[in-house]
Write a protein that holds these residues in place. Structure first.
Motif, PDB file in Angstrom:
ATOM      1  N   ARG A  17       0.827  -1.206   0.000  1.00 45.29           N
ATOM      2  CA  ARG A  17       0.000   0.000   0.000  1.00 45.29           C
ATOM      3  C   ARG A  17       0.856   1.250   0.000  1.00 45.29           C
ATOM      4  O   ARG A  17       0.558   2.231  -0.604  1.00 45.29           O
ATOM      5  CB  ARG A  17      -0.856   0.043   1.264  1.00 45.29           C
ATOM      6  N   ASN A  75     -10.592  -8.867  -6.022  1.00 45.60           N
ATOM      7  CA  ASN A  75     -10.645  -9.002  -4.564  1.00 45.60           C
ATOM      8  C   ASN A  75     -12.043  -8.720  -4.040  1.00 45.60           C
ATOM      9  O   ASN A  75     -12.981  -9.412  -4.440  1.00 45.60           O
ATOM     10  CB  ASN A  75      -9.504  -8.269  -3.850  1.00 45.60           C
ATOM     11  N   ASP A  76     -12.238  -7.750  -3.176  1.00 48.56           N
ATOM     12  CA  ASP A  76     -13.477  -7.639  -2.392  1.00 48.56           C
ATOM     13  C   ASP A  76     -14.781  -7.680  -3.188  1.00 48.56           C
ATOM     14  O   ASP A  76     -14.878  -7.025  -4.231  1.00 48.56           O
ATOM     15  CB  ASP A  76     -13.524  -6.290  -1.660  1.00 48.56           C
ATOM     16  N   GLN A  92     -13.988  -5.918  -6.732  1.00 50.13           N
ATOM     17  CA  GLN A  92     -12.754  -5.228  -7.085  1.00 50.13           C
ATOM     18  C   GLN A  92     -12.024  -6.049  -8.137  1.00 50.13           C
ATOM     19  O   GLN A  92     -11.799  -7.262  -7.955  1.00 50.13           O
ATOM     20  CB  GLN A  92     -11.862  -5.083  -5.840  1.00 50.13           C
ATOM     21  N   LYS A 103      -7.552  -0.632  -9.271  1.00 46.52           N
ATOM     22  CA  LYS A 103      -8.835  -1.327  -9.193  1.00 46.52           C
ATOM     23  C   LYS A 103      -9.960  -0.678  -9.985  1.00 46.52           C
ATOM     24  O   LYS A 103     -10.106   0.551 -10.011  1.00 46.52           O
ATOM     25  CB  LYS A 103      -9.276  -1.431  -7.735  1.00 46.52           C
ATOM     26  N   TRP A 135     -11.948   2.083  -5.419  1.00 44.57           N
ATOM     27  CA  TRP A 135     -11.856   1.054  -4.392  1.00 44.57           C
ATOM     28  C   TRP A 135     -13.241   0.658  -3.894  1.00 44.57           C
ATOM     29  O   TRP A 135     -14.262   1.095  -4.400  1.00 44.57           O
ATOM     30  CB  TRP A 135     -10.940   1.539  -3.254  1.00 44.57           C
ATOM     31  N   SER A 136     -13.269  -0.124  -2.833  1.00 43.71           N
ATOM     32  CA  SER A 136     -14.497  -0.792  -2.412  1.00 43.71           C
ATOM     33  C   SER A 136     -15.579   0.165  -1.943  1.00 43.71           C
ATOM     34  O   SER A 136     -15.301   1.303  -1.547  1.00 43.71           O
ATOM     35  CB  SER A 136     -14.183  -1.774  -1.293  1.00 43.71           C
ATOM     36  N   ARG A 201     -11.700   4.626   4.186  1.00 44.05           N
ATOM     37  CA  ARG A 201     -12.278   4.018   2.989  1.00 44.05           C
ATOM     38  C   ARG A 201     -13.467   3.093   3.259  1.00 44.05           C
ATOM     39  O   ARG A 201     -13.842   2.835   4.377  1.00 44.05           O
ATOM     40  CB  ARG A 201     -11.212   3.238   2.235  1.00 44.05           C
ATOM     41  N   ASP A 202     -13.987   2.586   2.128  1.00 39.48           N
ATOM     42  CA  ASP A 202     -14.991   1.519   2.074  1.00 39.48           C
ATOM     43  C   ASP A 202     -16.355   1.946   2.631  1.00 39.48           C
ATOM     44  O   ASP A 202     -16.845   1.376   3.633  1.00 39.48           O
ATOM     45  CB  ASP A 202     -14.475   0.254   2.783  1.00 39.48           C
ATOM     46  N   GLU A 261     -11.055  -2.244   7.783  1.00 41.30           N
ATOM     47  CA  GLU A 261     -11.480  -2.155   6.385  1.00 41.30           C
ATOM     48  C   GLU A 261     -12.885  -2.731   6.226  1.00 41.30           C
ATOM     49  O   GLU A 261     -13.326  -3.571   7.012  1.00 41.30           O
ATOM     50  CB  GLU A 261     -10.519  -2.944   5.490  1.00 41.30           C
TER      51      GLU A 261
HETATM   52  C1  FRU Z   1      -9.810  -4.744   1.290  1.00 35.90           C
HETATM   53  C2  FRU Z   1      -9.352  -3.480   0.571  1.00 35.90           C
HETATM   54  C3  FRU Z   1     -10.286  -2.326   0.826  1.00 35.90           C
HETATM   55  C4  FRU Z   1     -10.006  -1.457  -0.370  1.00 35.90           C
HETATM   56  C5  FRU Z   1      -9.826  -2.472  -1.459  1.00 35.90           C
HETATM   57  C6  FRU Z   1      -8.870  -2.068  -2.547  1.00 35.90           C
HETATM   58  O1  FRU Z   1      -9.258  -5.886   0.727  1.00 35.90           O
HETATM   59  O2  FRU Z   1      -8.034  -3.171   0.966  1.00 35.90           O
HETATM   60  O3  FRU Z   1     -10.072  -1.682   2.052  1.00 35.90           O
HETATM   61  O4  FRU Z   1     -11.059  -0.579  -0.641  1.00 35.90           O
HETATM   62  O5  FRU Z   1      -9.349  -3.640  -0.832  1.00 35.90           O
HETATM   63  O6  FRU Z   1      -8.880  -3.024  -3.568  1.00 35.90           O
END
Ligand code: FRU
Length: 506
Positions: A17, A75-76, A92, A103, A135-136, A201-202, A261
């Protein structure tokens, strides 16, 4: 380091990150024009995924009954939502390789939670607006009934640890195409009145009676950790473009917690439940929410999944009131043209004492073919091999009375080769699997174990009495695999064991 060689998710992702913005700026700008619009980015990403699909889809380890991107890294789960007869899931996606990278949002939908349909990429970064990654986040409907995605926007050249904004996009009636809101950023750091929120985030939107709230994850003490928090905001207009900061909904009580997260906060029965992903196993908290003070008080807590490969879950409430959850299954080997999938949809409920219960949604039974069945097997310390159907996509049910057994061992063994068996060990008080140990609170007098095991080539998901779950990436079984059942001392009775070959969800 190329993105493709980055390790799959583990605690090592954190240093990535820190480096990410620089790496992203280099690799991305070399491919895209700095003035690229989101629509142009979608076209470029679609071509990249399409080109990677034949290789990814011919890989014999790629799951067939878990939601997965057509190819490349994912991912998410993002923005799960039910709308006009369909369950929609976004996720993601890094469309340009099977490793971690900038992403986008991929998209799938289903009419029945069993069969799924891949859809066009929904959301891409707007390089022309200085945005490097989307992102998410979540998907909801505003006061006019317009579909809205809320997500974390990462700016080009900025560190996501110290700089993030929450943006929104408005969708068409099929949720297929999305236009970024002119009001972006809908939430910026200035809302926090000078308080610095790291890893902010998120966004997750929830409602309480007539009020609309948003939860976001972050931490207040980047250098030392220990102040992982979920912040809360309240919508100030029906369009959901103006928000007010209402403070810290909840601070994760562990001194070592680095962040929170993907918060999810929702009512389940009469209680409120919070999920957080703290760069480690996903935690749940159960308690009460006071909408006046905007504070959550937790009474019980636990792990959503004790396995090593489940992270960043996201939930959806469906019209019949059920609350479903999907997580990101991570930790697959690199270099196969794909990496990552979603867990099976799980139905959530609470036990009387505030423990989370999870079971695979009943709709999954549609994916079963003809079962092989065994009844009334006496289990002892010597192994008892059962020949499984000749496939490596299986659902297995085992209904076991532990009788005098101190514990039970289930071993999945490949027919040929020297692959190590996948072993699950259970006692009335413990659940053990490689990298996944959990204490089981089975009542002493309760000697019954209800096991549901899903094997989807390289994904294993285990549910024990709906109270313990574990997700793990495994080497696929080969044809001719057996399930060996034995006790750890004493005798047990397998009242029924069933094994169904499973169909694909596509
Ligand atoms: C969780 C995360 C979220 C972020 C996303 C980025 O895996 O780190 O916090 O928004 O993935 O891909």
């Amino acid at each position: 380091m190329a993105f493709g060689t980055l390790p799959a998710f583990n605690r090592m992702r954190f240093p990535f990150r820190v480096l990410a913005p620089t790496l992203i700026a280099f690799s991305f700008v070399s491919l895209a024009s700095p003035a690229e619009t989101a629509n142009e980015a979608i076209a470029r990403a679609t071509a990249a995924v399409r080109a990677a699909a034949p290789r990814a889809q011919s890989d014999p380890a790629r799951p067939i009954f878990h939601v997965i991107a057509p190819a490349q890294w994912m991912n998410d789960p993002n923005g799960p939502v039910y709308y006009r007869g369909c369950y929609h899931l976004f996720y993601q996606l890094h469309p340009f390789s099977d490793g971690n990278g900038p992403k986008y949002w991929g998209h799938v939908r289903s009419r029945d939670l069993a069969k799924w349909e891949p859809l066009p990429i929904a959301l891409a970064p707007s390089l022309d607006a200085g945005e490097a990654e989307v992102w998410s986040g979540c998907c909801t409907f505003n006061g006019q009934g317009k579909p809205m995605i809320f997500y974390t926007s990462i700016a080009l050249g900025k560190s996501p640890q110290t700089h993030a904004e929450q943006w929104a996009a408005i969708g068409d009636d099929d949720l297929l195409t999305w236009r970024k809101c002119s009001a972006n950023p809908v939430l910026s750091e200035a809302l926090h009145d000078g308080k610095k929120v790291y890893d902010w985030r998120d966004p997750f939107i929830f409602r309480d009676r007539t009020r609309t709230f948003m939860a976001t994850g972050g931490n207040l003490n980047e250098a030392k950790g220990g102040q992982a928090v979920v912040n809360i905001y309240e919508a100030q207009n029906p369009d959901l473009t103006q928000w007010k900061y209402r403070g810290v909904l909840f601070q994760i009580p562990d001194p070592g917690a680095r962040t929170a997260e993907c918060p999810n906060f929702f009512k389940l029965g009469a209680r409120w439940v919070l999920f957080v992903s703290p760069y480690g196993k996903v935690q749940y908290f159960v308690g009460d929410f006071d909408p006046e003070t905007c504070r959550f008080r937790a009474q019980t807590r636990g792990l959503l999944d004790s396995g090593p490969n489940f992270y960043a879950p996201n939930t959806m409430q469906v019209p019949d009131g059920r609350r479903l959850v999907w997580g990101w299954v991570n930790g697959f080997p690199d270099g196969r043209g794909w990496n990552g999938c979603l867990s099976l949809p799980r139905l959530l409920s609470l036990s009387r004492d505030g423990q989370l219960r999870q079971s695979p949604v009943p709709e999954l039974t549609k994916l079963r073919r003809k079962p092989v069945e065994w009844r009334d097997l006496r289990l002892e310390p010597g192994g008892r091999p059962l020949s499984l159907p000749k496939t490596n996509t299986l659902e297995i049910h085992a209904d076991i009375d532990l009788e005098t057994a101190e514990g039970l061992v289930l071993a999945f063994k490949s027919g040929a080769g020297d692959a190590r068996p996948v072993t699950i060990e259970l006692s009335p008080s413990e659940f053990k699997m490689k990298d996944a140990d959990l204490s089981l609170a089975l009542d002493k007098s309760e000697r019954n174990l209800g096991l549901r095991i899903f094997i989807d080539r390289s994904v294993l998901e285990v549910f024990v009495n709906e109270t313990a779950c574990a997700t793990k990436v495994i080497s696929p079984l080969d044809a001719g695999a057996t399930l060996e059942l034995q006790t750890r001392g004493g005798i047990a009775q397998a009242k029924q064991v069933q094994a169904w070959p499973m169909k694909t969800i596509w």
